[in-house]
Design a protein around this motif. Structure first.
Motif, mmCIF file in Angstrom:
data_model
loop_
_atom_site.group_PDB
_atom_site.id
_atom_site.type_symbol
_atom_site.label_atom_id
_atom_site.label_comp_id
_atom_site.label_asym_id
_atom_site.label_seq_id
_atom_site.Cartn_x
_atom_site.Cartn_y
_atom_site.Cartn_z
ATOM 1 N N TYR A 163 0.833 -1.202 0.000
ATOM 2 C CA TYR A 163 0.000 0.000 0.000
ATOM 3 C C TYR A 163 0.863 1.245 0.000
ATOM 4 N N LEU A 168 -0.830 -0.080 -5.274
ATOM 5 C CA LEU A 168 -2.210 -0.528 -5.092
ATOM 6 C C LEU A 168 -3.226 0.566 -5.393
ATOM 7 N N ASN A 169 -2.798 1.814 -5.438
ATOM 8 C CA ASN A 169 -3.758 2.914 -5.570
ATOM 9 C C ASN A 169 -4.562 2.910 -6.863
ATOM 10 N N ARG A 197 -9.091 2.523 -5.502
ATOM 11 C CA ARG A 197 -8.569 1.795 -4.346
ATOM 12 C C ARG A 197 -9.618 0.861 -3.746
ATOM 13 N N VAL A 246 -8.756 -0.480 4.138
ATOM 14 C CA VAL A 246 -7.499 -1.214 4.013
ATOM 15 C C VAL A 246 -7.138 -1.872 5.343
#
Length: 356
Positions: A163, A168-169, A197, A246
């Motif tokens: 992250y 991952l964005n 996300r 997350v």
């Protein structure tokens, strides 16, 4: 060298990869994006372009390409936004795997072949690659070391650093197994910010096998004002939801430890700083007293105060920024927000180096 999984590809065959590209008023960059797909060494693809109500020359460009290339399909929507437009393309996709792309970006010729080969070799359901953010004065690369994640315990161990790395964005530096998306009912949530996300987090939770490759497969064009730098009244609240999601994903996968929680807090405080800086962008209509009130609300929010306590070990510059957020007076944080906004607009290359 051209690579084909299905040698006798025709209009009725099932493509290996469906490339989904939403576009709105993209006449300046669209042709370059389309040609980057056409020039792929992997030829077994279909390109679904979702024209979301463009009023410039986008439709004419798409018509010309669609007439010459049977693998290109144009879908029309009416100003639904990026998330619904992508979902419309996903519902039309016939390929075994799905790749998302924006109409102002491009992909190197080997990208689709490289991603598909990696996915198949590892028998994974999603492949995560690096990408380049292209500025006027250079590039910034976002990468994570090669990894094969075959269970939730391994994902919990790697999720915080993944992250933090930035890979991952976005949705577009990844190749997805379409069956996974359809069977689990994974689509983009209709948010004004952060929908990428949320989608990626849902995919990671559903996937049993994930492969990460350090190579860059995507060229992201950072130009002008984007959803990241544009003022949105709901952005602070959405950032809180992203942080909660997350952490929820990490908790579902296993124990992450103090260092992992520190990475999450770092990413959250970065998003808070972004929320403050966009108050000083040209898109923000608030008056100075209204900006003051908004900054005060953010910096005194209990959750922000709590996360500021878990950001140690992230460098002298970030520690200094956190110190400003911790101070009682509001004006230093307002000055900080203005400075970040100025650096983004006028000193973009320096800003990116400081940011990472």
């Amino acid at each position: 060298m051209r690579e084909n999984i299905l040698q006798d590809r025709n209009e009725n065959s099932i493509p290996a990869v469906s490339v989904i590209m939403p576009v709105y008023n993209g006449e300046c960059t669209l042709e370059e994006s389309l040609r980057s797909v056409i020039n792929q060494t992997l030829q077994d693809w279909e390109l679904i372009v979702v024209d979301d109500g463009s009023i410039d020359g986008t439709a004419a460009i798409l018509h010309a390409f669609e007439q010459k290339e049977f693998r290109i399909t144009v879908v029309k929507t009416s100003r639904t936004g990026p998330a619904p437009a992508r979902n419309a393309g996903l519902k039309q996709a016939r390929g075994r795997y799905v790749f998302f792309m924006d109409a102002d970006d491009w992909i190197p010729p080997e990208s689709l072949a490289m991603m598909l080969k990696k996915l198949l070799q590892c028998q994974a359901q999603v492949a995560v690659f690096g990408f380049c953010q292209v500025e006027e004065n250079g590039k910034t690369e976002y990468r994570y070391p090669d990894a094969f994640i075959k269970d939730k315990c391994q994902l919990a161990g790697r999720l915080p650093e993944l992250y933090r790395s930035g890979v991952l964005n976005p949705a577009w530096n990844k190749l997805y197994d379409k069956n996974l998306l359809i069977q689990k009912g994974i689509f983009f949530p209709d948010l004004l910010y952060g929908e990428d996300r949320m989608f990626v987090f849902d995919v990671l939770e559903a996937a049993e096998r994930i492969v990460v490759d350090h190579r860059c497969c995507y060229e992201y064009r950072a130009q002008g004002e984007s959803l990241v730098t544009r003022y949105l009244p709901e952005k602070f609240e959405i950032c809180g939801k992203l942080d909660q999601r997350v952490r929820e994903l990490a908790g579902y996968c296993g124990e992450i430890g103090e260092q992992g929680r520190s990475h999450f807090s770092y990413m959250y405080i970065k998003s808070v700083l972004s929320c403050i800086s966009v108050l000083f962008s040209s898109s923000c209509p608030l008056t100075v007293p209204e900006k003051y009130q908004r900054v005060r609300e953010m910096k005194t929010h209990p959750y922000v105060r709590a996360q500021l306590c878990h950001t140690k070990g992230n460098g002298a510059l970030f520690s200094f920024l956190c110190l400003i957020l911790r101070t009682r007076p509001v004006w230093p944080s307002m000055l900080l927000g203005w400075g970040i906004s100025f650096a983004q607009r006028r000193l973009s290359r320096l800003f990116l180096r400081a940011k990472h």
